[in-house]
Design a protein around this motif. Structure first.
Motif, PDB file in Angstrom:
ATOM      1  N   ARG A   1      -1.206  18.380   9.970  1.00 51.58           N
ATOM      2  CA  ARG A   1      -2.596  17.937  10.099  1.00 51.58           C
ATOM      3  C   ARG A   1      -2.984  17.021   8.947  1.00 51.58           C
ATOM      4  O   ARG A   1      -3.710  16.038   9.131  1.00 51.58           O
ATOM      5  CB  ARG A   1      -3.526  19.150  10.164  1.00 51.58           C
ATOM      6  N   ILE A   2      -2.502  17.346   7.757  1.00 56.12           N
ATOM      7  CA  ILE A   2      -2.789  16.489   6.605  1.00 56.12           C
ATOM      8  C   ILE A   2      -2.134  15.124   6.790  1.00 56.12           C
ATOM      9  O   ILE A   2      -2.725  14.089   6.482  1.00 56.12           O
ATOM     10  CB  ILE A   2      -2.310  17.149   5.297  1.00 56.12           C
ATOM     11  N   GLY A   3      -0.900  15.105   7.309  1.00 58.39           N
ATOM     12  CA  GLY A   3      -0.227  13.833   7.549  1.00 58.39           C
ATOM     13  C   GLY A   3      -1.030  12.935   8.470  1.00 58.39           C
ATOM     14  O   GLY A   3      -1.158  11.723   8.230  1.00 58.39           O
ATOM     15  N   LYS A   4      -1.589  13.495   9.524  1.00 53.60           N
ATOM     16  CA  LYS A   4      -2.430  12.717  10.436  1.00 53.60           C
ATOM     17  C   LYS A   4      -3.687  12.226   9.730  1.00 53.60           C
ATOM     18  O   LYS A   4      -4.136  11.085   9.941  1.00 53.60           O
ATOM     19  CB  LYS A   4      -2.804  13.566  11.646  1.00 53.60           C
ATOM     20  N   ALA A   5      -4.255  13.078   8.873  1.00 47.91           N
ATOM     21  CA  ALA A   5      -5.460  12.673   8.125  1.00 47.91           C
ATOM     22  C   ALA A   5      -5.151  11.525   7.178  1.00 47.91           C
ATOM     23  O   ALA A   5      -5.962  10.606   7.007  1.00 47.91           O
ATOM     24  CB  ALA A   5      -6.024  13.869   7.358  1.00 47.91           C
ATOM     25  N   TRP A   6      -3.975  11.552   6.552  1.00 45.62           N
ATOM     26  CA  TRP A   6      -3.607  10.480   5.630  1.00 45.62           C
ATOM     27  C   TRP A   6      -3.425   9.152   6.363  1.00 45.62           C
ATOM     28  O   TRP A   6      -3.786   8.104   5.839  1.00 45.62           O
ATOM     29  CB  TRP A   6      -2.335  10.842   4.890  1.00 45.62           C
ATOM     30  N   VAL A   7      -2.876   9.195   7.570  1.00 47.23           N
ATOM     31  CA  VAL A   7      -2.748   7.970   8.368  1.00 47.23           C
ATOM     32  C   VAL A   7      -4.138   7.420   8.689  1.00 47.23           C
ATOM     33  O   VAL A   7      -4.380   6.209   8.594  1.00 47.23           O
ATOM     34  CB  VAL A   7      -1.944   8.229   9.652  1.00 47.23           C
TER      35      VAL A   7
ATOM     36  N   PHE B   1       2.171   0.649   5.429  1.00 45.65           N
ATOM     37  CA  PHE B   1       2.127   1.276   4.108  1.00 45.65           C
ATOM     38  C   PHE B   1       3.283   2.253   3.958  1.00 45.65           C
ATOM     39  O   PHE B   1       3.969   2.600   4.928  1.00 45.65           O
ATOM     40  CB  PHE B   1       0.793   2.004   3.899  1.00 45.65           C
ATOM     41  N   GLY B   2       3.493   2.685   2.716  1.00 42.67           N
ATOM     42  CA  GLY B   2       4.487   3.696   2.413  1.00 42.67           C
ATOM     43  C   GLY B   2       3.830   5.006   2.027  1.00 42.67           C
ATOM     44  O   GLY B   2       2.617   5.077   1.796  1.00 42.67           O
TER      45      GLY B   2
ATOM     46  N   PRO C   1       0.835  -1.205   0.000  1.00 39.68           N
ATOM     47  CA  PRO C   1       0.000   0.000   0.000  1.00 39.68           C
ATOM     48  C   PRO C   1       0.871   1.258   0.000  1.00 39.68           C
ATOM     49  O   PRO C   1       1.874   1.333   0.728  1.00 39.68           O
ATOM     50  CB  PRO C   1      -0.801  -0.115   1.306  1.00 39.68           C
ATOM     51  N   LEU C   2       0.502   2.229  -0.814  1.00 36.71           N
ATOM     52  CA  LEU C   2       1.284   3.458  -0.953  1.00 36.71           C
ATOM     53  C   LEU C   2       0.345   4.639  -1.136  1.00 36.71           C
ATOM     54  O   LEU C   2      -0.511   4.625  -2.024  1.00 36.71           O
ATOM     55  CB  LEU C   2       2.220   3.349  -2.162  1.00 36.71           C
TER      56      LEU C   2
ATOM     57  N   MET D   1      -5.614   5.804   5.486  1.00 40.67           N
ATOM     58  CA  MET D   1      -5.063   4.480   5.206  1.00 40.67           C
ATOM     59  C   MET D   1      -5.615   3.444   6.183  1.00 40.67           C
ATOM     60  O   MET D   1      -5.921   2.300   5.794  1.00 40.67           O
ATOM     61  CB  MET D   1      -3.536   4.513   5.261  1.00 40.67           C
ATOM     62  N   SER D   2      -5.766   3.827   7.426  1.00 46.57           N
ATOM     63  CA  SER D   2      -6.361   2.922   8.415  1.00 46.57           C
ATOM     64  C   SER D   2      -7.802   2.603   8.053  1.00 46.57           C
ATOM     65  O   SER D   2      -8.249   1.452   8.138  1.00 46.57           O
ATOM     66  CB  SER D   2      -6.286   3.553   9.807  1.00 46.57           C
ATOM     67  N   ARG D   3      -8.524   3.606   7.627  1.00 37.92           N
ATOM     68  CA  ARG D   3      -9.927   3.431   7.248  1.00 37.92           C
ATOM     69  C   ARG D   3     -10.075   2.489   6.057  1.00 37.92           C
ATOM     70  O   ARG D   3     -11.084   1.797   5.915  1.00 37.92           O
ATOM     71  CB  ARG D   3     -10.527   4.805   6.942  1.00 37.92           C
TER      72      ARG D   3
END
Length: 395
Positions: free
Chosen positions: A166-172, A183-184, A106-107, A175-177
């Protein structure tokens, strides 16, 4: 502006299928505005020295009006599964293209400004199905390609504070969702800010971070002494020169977007010619070679499709807002990133390894003599190969 979305609006953790279908009335309005454009006189001086030349932009705008086919571009985008969800109160639009390879990595890939998900259309196939492009099936990826908050069909933003962290946290969370526990992350421009933040927010979930078009954290902070310059290679000195040129002549857009994005918005939101010029100038200045027109590096229709995503969604202002948020929330991290990090330096990039190593765990570094800021559009073959090589040892 409109696009059809099944089940209307996402709520909570729901992931909603998204189908792009712009109303014909919106396209007719664009045609009318391009037809009735009010053109300025050309200022004296060398072409491009004071901005986009009138003759060039008039020809490009006429091509946009008479020859460019949005419906073809729309159909190309709709070939890829797209969705929306809500994270931290913000609508997030994303492509989710799974590989047929069961063990694919996953990327999550993040674009920058003035880019969009359109940047990645030529790398989706090779990354998800390497065997079909002469590669090793073991190098396959499941791709998640979001539109940044405030950009494209994620925009506009509904709250302040949407900086890279904040975007970085949203991306995590995204991916979890989607069910990805390891993932990378990859990205260029703003994506090179966001992807390290994905690593910081995701911790051990993130196996590696790969960036291109990297700046802050990968360049010197402040002046470089003559003694230090004496230890540099010719390519490093050339990058310092490009960085100096940017700071003296090329960062006007940055200052405006980081300080007065709302005032700037009126002209770009109301005028397709203004929006076109604002974006095309950066394709001219940031692609390789810089001496050529941007079409020498990037397909003209693809470049216009990228412009269309800003125009049709009315996100000139909210995309610029990311500059304001980043400069005013003082979110620049100084804590070194422990996640294994790879850097691809293309011919127009400015990253220098000695500075990157001060803030990141650099385990992979590649330098290329072609390609520019929009690597996924300009040299997709080089970017794909470098992403594969970096993650190959981290799976």
């Amino acid at each position: 502006m409109s696009a059809s979305v099944d089940n209307v609006v996402s709520v909570s953790n729901d992931i909603t299928p998204f189908h792009l279908e712009i109303a014909q009335s919106d396209l007719d309005y664009l045609q009318a505005r391009l037809t009735d454009a009010r053109w300025p006189a050309q200022q004296p001086g060398q072409p491009w020295s004071r901005g986009v030349p009138v003759a060039y932009l008039r020809e490009l705008a006429e091509y946009w009006r008479a020859s460019y086919d949005w419906r073809a571009a729309e159909a190309e985008l709709n070939k890829f599964p797209q969705f929306t969800t809500e994270i931290d109160g913000q609508r997030i639009h994303f492509m989710h293209v799974r590989s047929a390879e069961a063990n694919a990595t996953p990327l999550i890939i993040t674009h920058g400004w003035p880019g969009s998900i359109v940047e990645f259309l030529d790398v989706i196939g090779p990354l998800t199905d390497p065997a079909a492009y002469g590669g090793d099936p073991a190098d396959a990826f499941h791709l998640v390609i979001p539109s940044l908050p405030g950009y494209g069909f994620s925009g506009p933003v509904t709250d302040t504070g949407w900086n890279a962290a904040r975007i970085g946290k949203a991306w995590v969370e995204l991916m979890s969702r989607l069910g990805y526990m390891r993932f990378g992350a990859q990205g260029g421009d703003w994506g090179a800010f966001v992807s390290p933040e994905v690593g910081r927010a995701g911790g051990e979930k993130v196996i590696g971070v790969h960036v291109n078009a990297a700046t802050f954290g990968f360049i010197p902070f402040g002046p470089v002494s003559d003694d230090e310059k004496a230890t540099m290679t010719e390519s490093e000195l050339a990058r310092l020169d490009r960085l100096a040129d940017f700071n003296s002549e090329g960062n006007g857009f940055f200052q405006i977007q980081a300080t007065r994005p709302q005032t700037m918005t009126y002209g770009l939101h109301d005028s397709p010619i203004g929006q076109l010029a604002w974006i095309v100038e950066k394709f001219k200045e940031w692609t390789f070679p810089v001496t050529d027109l941007p079409e020498a590096a990037v397909d003209r229709d693809r470049m216009l499709t990228n412009v269309m995503l800003y125009w049709l969604t009315g996100t000139a202002g909210s995309s610029a807002g990311l500059y304001y948020e980043s400069m005013h929330t003082r979110s620049w991290h100084t804590t070194p990133l422990a996640t294994p990090t790879g850097v691809a330096v293309f011919a127009r990039d400015v990253a220098i390894r000695r500075y990157a190593e001060g803030g990141a765990n650099i385990v992979h570094w590649s330098e290329f003599d072609r390609g520019g800021h929009f690597a996924a559009m300009e040299v997709p073959d080089l970017l794909v190969a470098d992403v594969r090589a970096f993650f190959r040892s981290l799976r």
